[in-house]
Design an enzyme around this catalytic site. Structure first.
Site, PDB file in Angstrom:
ATOM      1  N   ASP A  96       0.800  -1.229   0.000  1.00  0.00           N
ATOM      2  CA  ASP A  96       0.000   0.000   0.000  1.00  0.00           C
ATOM      3  C   ASP A  96       0.831   1.277   0.000  1.00  0.00           C
ATOM      4  O   ASP A  96       0.272   2.379   0.082  1.00  0.00           O
ATOM      5  CB  ASP A  96      -0.948   0.006   1.206  1.00  0.00           C
ATOM      6  CG  ASP A  96      -2.139  -0.911   0.992  1.00  0.00           C
ATOM      7  OD1 ASP A  96      -2.599  -0.996  -0.159  1.00  0.00           O
ATOM      8  OD2 ASP A  96      -2.594  -1.526   1.959  1.00  0.00           O
ATOM      9  N   ASP A 154      -6.537  -4.233  -5.344  1.00  0.00           N
ATOM     10  CA  ASP A 154      -6.281  -2.866  -4.854  1.00  0.00           C
ATOM     11  C   ASP A 154      -4.911  -2.358  -5.301  1.00  0.00           C
ATOM     12  O   ASP A 154      -4.683  -1.162  -5.466  1.00  0.00           O
ATOM     13  CB  ASP A 154      -6.313  -2.784  -3.323  1.00  0.00           C
ATOM     14  CG  ASP A 154      -7.208  -3.802  -2.653  1.00  0.00           C
ATOM     15  OD1 ASP A 154      -7.607  -4.774  -3.304  1.00  0.00           O
ATOM     16  OD2 ASP A 154      -7.489  -3.642  -1.464  1.00  0.00           O
TER      17      ASP A 154
HETATM   18  N1  GLY Z   1      -7.488  -2.369   1.045  1.00  0.00           N
HETATM   19  C1  GLY Z   1      -8.104  -1.506   0.153  1.00  0.00           C
HETATM   20  C2  GLY Z   1      -9.560  -1.384   0.322  1.00  0.00           C
HETATM   21  O1  GLY Z   1     -10.092  -1.609   1.384  1.00  0.00           O
HETATM   22  O2  GLY Z   1     -10.200  -1.047  -0.621  1.00  0.00           O
END
Ligand code: GLY
Length: 387
Positions: A96, A154
């Site tokens: 992330d 993601d």
């Molecule tokens: N981990 C990214 C989301 O919750 O969209």
């Protein structure tokens, strides 16, 4: 100079002004903090190590970009500085980092040319590139020892950090990693009908795909709404950064599924494939992300640009009419009815900071003709027009 646009819908300026005023009010309590989900009208603040750390400073930069404000800018800079110690804590960094440093260091660098911010962005990009599994051609998600072969949809939104690093250093290595990950994601996550797996498992040694999981969605074969939105936006960005039409096709396939599956008010339930929608919560954050992603497709000047723009405006219009707090409501969040992680019972039917961020980002594209911080460049005034 801002692009003159005769087609900006008349609700957009009002929506932006209301969002700006609410965020400015919230900043008096939040300051250089890290809000995540709102409860009882106030954002709960997290540690700067959480994956959502970039969204509040990113929102402050969106506001500062339109109307210089020394106080908001100082808060954004302080958030970025608070995240510094994390850059050397290897075990706490995950996939992330693209979310986290694109909206802090890269935003700052793009707007001010700050050399420290550029350095932070390059350090983060090196860490992200180091998560690449060359056999499976994917960027590994999370850090748990049993997750060495996991990848998630993601992560498509983390790739702009790598494209940016390649541009900065005139060194294609980072872009190679991003393109390989995006290609694997298009092949292994995106289904024929445009719906998307949240998690795909690979054998980390052979690189073979060995399975998939529902993750934050309802089930393995369901269609998590926010995951679909990440796909629309992430593939659109990879298309804009590379010109590879496979990524355009992937983004449009996800977009067609998303738009074609929306309920009447254009804001999805948290998953598109639930056994029953009765009482199911919406996810306004998925709507905001998808709207900004559709505007990104429109900004790419693709054949279907007008259609994507019009779908984005329909979603944004609904959010601005029916998903914002009443003017006299002291709620800190800008967008009501987000759903964070339903299977884990976290942040259900509440404002969530990334919903707020993407809502304002999309409005900044519509109203101010802006590029996003994820996009190839912040070409002032060169963004999309609303039709
Ligand atoms: N981990 C990214 C989301 O919750 O969209």
């Amino acid at each position: 100079m801002k692009m003159k646009d005769n087609h900006t819908p008349n609700w957009a300026a009002d929506a932006w002004e209301k969002g700006k005023a609410r965020a400015a009010r919230a900043s008096e309590r939040i300051g250089a903090g890290f809000p995540h989900g709102s409860a009882d009208g106030q954002y709960r603040l997290m540690s700067p190590t959480y994956w959502t750390a970039g969204f509040w400073p990113g929102l402050l930069w969106l506001l500062e970009r339109e109307e210089p404000n020394a106080e908001l800018r100082r808060m954004a800079e302080q958030c970025e500085a608070k995240m510094d110690s994390l850059l050397t804590r290897y075990d706490e960094l995950s996939h992330d980092i693209g979310f986290m440093w694109t909206l802090t260091a890269i935003a700052n660098y793009k707007l001010t040319g700050n050399a420290d911010s550029r350095n932070r962005g390059l350090v983060a990009a090196n860490n992200l590139a180091g998560r690449f599994n060359a056999k499976g051609r994917f960027i590994r998600a999370w850090n748990q020892p049993e997750r060495t072969g996991w990848a998630i949809i993601d992560c498509m939104m983390n790739l702009p950090l790598l494209y940016w690093a390649s541009e900065q250093l005139n060194d294609p290595r980072f872009r190679h990693v991003a393109e390989a990950h995006a290609t694997t994601t298009a092949e292994q996550f995106l289904r024929e009908d445009g719906s998307i797996f949240h998690v795909v498992f690979f054998d980390p040694v052979s690189g073979e795909r060995v399975g998939a999981a529902g993750g934050q969605g309802y089930a393995e074969m369901s269609a998590w709404a926010r995951g679909t939105a990440w796909g629309i936006y992430g593939f659109a960005l990879s298309y804009r950064h590379t010109g590879d039409e496979n990524f355009l096709r992937a983004s449009e396939r996800a977009a067609d599924f998303f738009v074609g599956s929306l309920p009447e008010d254009k804001v999805p339930f948290w998953d598109f494939r639930l056994p029953s929608f009765e009482g199911a919560p919406r996810d306004s954050s998925a709507a905001a992300i998808a709207a900004s992603g559709l505007l990104e497709l429109a900004a790419a000047g693709v054949d279907r640009a007008e259609e994507h723009r019009s779908n984005a405006l329909a979603i944004l219009g609904s959010l601005s009419r029916s998903y914002v707090p009443a003017d006299d409501d002291a709620e800190e969040g800008l967008l009501l009815h987000g759903t964070g992680n339903l299977p884990m019972n976290q942040n259900i039917d509440v404002p969530i900071i990334y919903g707020d961020y993407y809502y304002m980002e999309a409005l900044s594209k519509v109203l101010h003709g802006r590029e996003s911080f994820w996009s190839p460049a912040d070409r002032k005034g060169a963004g999309v027009s609303a039709g």
